[in-house]
Design a protein around this motif. Structure first.
Motif, PDB file in Angstrom:
ATOM      1  N   GLY A  68       0.813  -1.202   0.000  1.00 25.72           N
ATOM      2  CA  GLY A  68       0.000   0.000   0.000  1.00 25.72           C
ATOM      3  C   GLY A  68       0.847   1.252   0.000  1.00 25.72           C
ATOM      4  O   GLY A  68       2.073   1.187   0.134  1.00 25.72           O
ATOM      5  N   ALA A  69       0.181   2.366  -0.163  1.00 26.85           N
ATOM      6  CA  ALA A  69       0.820   3.674  -0.109  1.00 26.85           C
ATOM      7  C   ALA A  69       0.075   4.517   0.909  1.00 26.85           C
ATOM      8  O   ALA A  69      -1.163   4.568   0.903  1.00 26.85           O
ATOM      9  CB  ALA A  69       0.809   4.346  -1.470  1.00 26.85           C
ATOM     10  N   ASP A  84      -2.627   6.199   7.750  1.00 29.52           N
ATOM     11  CA  ASP A  84      -2.982   4.862   7.266  1.00 29.52           C
ATOM     12  C   ASP A  84      -4.485   4.653   7.400  1.00 29.52           C
ATOM     13  O   ASP A  84      -5.024   4.717   8.507  1.00 29.52           O
ATOM     14  CB  ASP A  84      -2.226   3.819   8.078  1.00 29.52           C
ATOM     15  CG  ASP A  84      -2.453   2.396   7.603  1.00 29.52           C
ATOM     16  OD1 ASP A  84      -3.153   2.196   6.585  1.00 29.52           O
ATOM     17  OD2 ASP A  84      -1.910   1.475   8.240  1.00 29.52           O
ATOM     18  N   PRO A  85      -5.202   4.393   6.292  1.00 25.96           N
ATOM     19  CA  PRO A  85      -6.658   4.188   6.377  1.00 25.96           C
ATOM     20  C   PRO A  85      -7.037   2.971   7.215  1.00 25.96           C
ATOM     21  O   PRO A  85      -8.136   2.919   7.760  1.00 25.96           O
ATOM     22  CB  PRO A  85      -7.098   4.025   4.924  1.00 25.96           C
ATOM     23  CG  PRO A  85      -5.873   3.831   4.128  1.00 25.96           C
ATOM     24  CD  PRO A  85      -4.715   4.332   4.929  1.00 25.96           C
ATOM     25  N   THR A  86      -6.143   1.996   7.366  1.00 24.30           N
ATOM     26  CA  THR A  86      -6.452   0.823   8.183  1.00 24.30           C
ATOM     27  C   THR A  86      -6.174   1.077   9.664  1.00 24.30           C
ATOM     28  O   THR A  86      -6.553   0.275  10.508  1.00 24.30           O
ATOM     29  CB  THR A  86      -5.627  -0.401   7.732  1.00 24.30           C
ATOM     30  OG1 THR A  86      -4.239  -0.148   7.984  1.00 24.30           O
ATOM     31  CG2 THR A  86      -5.849  -0.705   6.266  1.00 24.30           C
ATOM     32  N   GLY A  87      -5.478   2.174   9.979  1.00 21.47           N
ATOM     33  CA  GLY A  87      -5.175   2.486  11.370  1.00 21.47           C
ATOM     34  C   GLY A  87      -4.040   1.679  11.948  1.00 21.47           C
ATOM     35  O   GLY A  87      -3.793   1.732  13.152  1.00 21.47           O
TER      36      GLY A  87
END
Length: 108
Positions: A68-69, A84-87
């Motif tokens: 990912g980026a 980070d969108p996933t946290g």
């Protein structure tokens, strides 16, 4: 008396050597993109690329195929706040060209 004169002469010679004026070599700017290889505490093998121009951290986990980026911002103390969108990836600190430390929430 000769011994004192010899000691005084040595001290003067060593002090004279300390006052030399040598030119400072300019620091070479770091590349905008730097890659790091490492492992996570759970044994995963990672490649992380940091792009300081685009402010993105790109990662590839060679053990489980994740990739990912993540965009980041630079804090006033020089650390990176990762978005980070996933946290999972929270923060990072870099010594450019030498090491990158990443704080993660969901590891090991």
């Amino acid at each position: 008396m000769r011994f004192r004169v010899a000691i005084a002469s040595l001290l003067l010679l060593s002090a004279a050597g300390c006052g030399t004026n040598t030119p400072v070599t300019p620091v070479t700017p770091q590349s905008a993109t730097r890659a790091y290889n490492g492992t996570a505490s759970v044994g995963d093998f990672l490649t992380i690329t940091l792009d300081s121009t685009a402010h993105t951290l790109t990662y590839s986990n060679h053990s489980n195929g994740d990739a990912g980026a993540i965009p980041y911002t630079v804090n006033s103390d020089g650390t990176y706040a990762l978005n980070d969108p996933t946290g999972n990836l929270l923060a990072a600190y870099e010594v450019p060209g030498y090491a990158l430390l990443v704080q993660a929430a969901k590891t090991g």
